[in-house]
Write an enzyme that holds these catalytic residues in place. Structure first.
Site, PDB file in Angstrom:
ATOM      1  N   GLU A  70     -29.324  26.658  65.959  1.00 49.81           N
ATOM      2  CA  GLU A  70     -30.334  25.664  66.382  1.00 49.81           C
ATOM      3  C   GLU A  70     -29.979  25.070  67.739  1.00 49.81           C
ATOM      4  O   GLU A  70     -30.855  24.826  68.565  1.00 49.81           O
ATOM      5  CB  GLU A  70     -30.428  24.540  65.349  1.00 49.81           C
ATOM      6  CG  GLU A  70     -30.882  24.992  63.966  1.00 49.81           C
ATOM      7  CD  GLU A  70     -29.707  25.326  63.059  1.00 49.81           C
ATOM      8  OE1 GLU A  70     -28.685  25.841  63.560  1.00 49.81           O
ATOM      9  OE2 GLU A  70     -29.812  25.076  61.855  1.00 49.81           O
ATOM     10  N   CYS A  99     -27.961  22.229  59.291  1.00 49.50           N
ATOM     11  CA  CYS A  99     -26.928  21.316  58.784  1.00 49.50           C
ATOM     12  C   CYS A  99     -27.261  19.904  59.262  1.00 49.50           C
ATOM     13  O   CYS A  99     -28.180  19.708  60.071  1.00 49.50           O
ATOM     14  CB  CYS A  99     -25.545  21.744  59.269  1.00 49.50           C
ATOM     15  SG  CYS A  99     -25.251  21.480  61.036  1.00 49.50           S
ATOM     16  N   CYS A 102     -27.178  19.491  63.178  1.00 54.32           N
ATOM     17  CA  CYS A 102     -28.303  20.156  63.868  1.00 54.32           C
ATOM     18  C   CYS A 102     -29.612  19.445  63.566  1.00 54.32           C
ATOM     19  O   CYS A 102     -30.468  19.305  64.452  1.00 54.32           O
ATOM     20  CB  CYS A 102     -28.399  21.613  63.455  1.00 54.32           C
ATOM     21  SG  CYS A 102     -27.079  22.624  64.142  1.00 54.32           S
TER      22      CYS A 102
HETATM   23 ZN   LIG Z   1     -25.889  23.193  62.355  1.00 53.19          ZN
END
Ligand SMILES: [Zn+2]
Length: 224
Positions: A70, A99, A102
């Site tokens: 990302e 995550c 991100c």
């Molecule tokens: Zn991430």
């Protein structure tokens, strides 16, 4: 001779890479991201042939710090210096949902770039808490305006047709694709709905009657 006359072909993902990474019952240790930018009329500033593509996270064995897919996508899109006066619609298909880090960074990016809308389809849910509260991250990302969903067979097939060097072969769904997709979708909905709509009144209501407690008399007994 012929190759130089033809328009530059977009790089495509090989079939095995797609299947290994996007199969929603697999558990690969890397992330692939396919993206599409809907180009507005006018000079979009997206380099020719770059409106669709894919990238992956930078692995630890490559020089320099690791970088999630990302983040690499944000690096790429920022490098285009898009026109703030135009409207861009971006769709990402990511093999793992973002995550916590991100998700927060994507949310910041959306808040700073109101000329851009983002839809994310994830093949699987990334549920490690190593980088923070992923559930909170997804809710923050949604609150920043992103649409987040789980890939179903329609999205897998679209990615196959758009990003994979399939040599004319049709997309072959794997066992459990639909069941796993439905399961993950319910999981994601549960996470995203925990964010209460702002119109709801506060949940605390003071009690309207005093709560009866044990009577003092009953505790003293009648020994005297
Ligand atoms: Zn991430």
């Amino acid at each position: 001779m012929e190759a130089s006359a033809a328009p530059m072909a977009r790089r495509l993902m090989d079939e095995d890479t797609f299947t290994e990474n996007f199969n929603n019952v697999n558990w690969p240790r890397k992330t692939y991201l396919c993206y599409e930018v809907e180009l507005p009329d006018g000079n979009s500033r997206v380099p020719p042939g770059w409106d669709k593509g894919f990238l992956r996270n930078k692995p630890v064995h490559v020089a320099g710090p690791p970088r999630d897919a990302e983040m690499r996508f944000l690096d790429l899109i920022s490098s285009w210096n898009l026109d703030q006066k135009l409207r861009y619609r971006v769709t990402c298909f990511i093999s793992w949902s973002p995550c916590a880090v991100c998700a927060q960074r994507l949310a910041e990016f959306l808040r700073e770039n109101s000329h851009l809308s983002l839809r994310i389809f994830a093949s699987r849910m990334y549920t490690k808490r190593k980088y923070g509260d992923y559930e909170e991250g997804l809710r923050t990302l949604q609150a920043a305006g992103a649409q987040i969903a789980i890939m179903a067979s329609e999205e897998f097939e679209h990615c196959w047709k758009t990003f994979v060097d399939h040599q004319g072969r049709p997309f072959q769904p794997w066992d459990e694709l639909d069941a796993k997709s439905r399961y993950l979708s319910e999981q994601l909905q549960h996470i995203l709905q925990l964010m209460a709509p702002p119109s709801l009144p506060p949940l605390y209501f003071p009690p309207s009657h005093p709560v009866p407690g044990p009577s003092f008399r009953s505790l003293t007994g009648s020994s005297g």
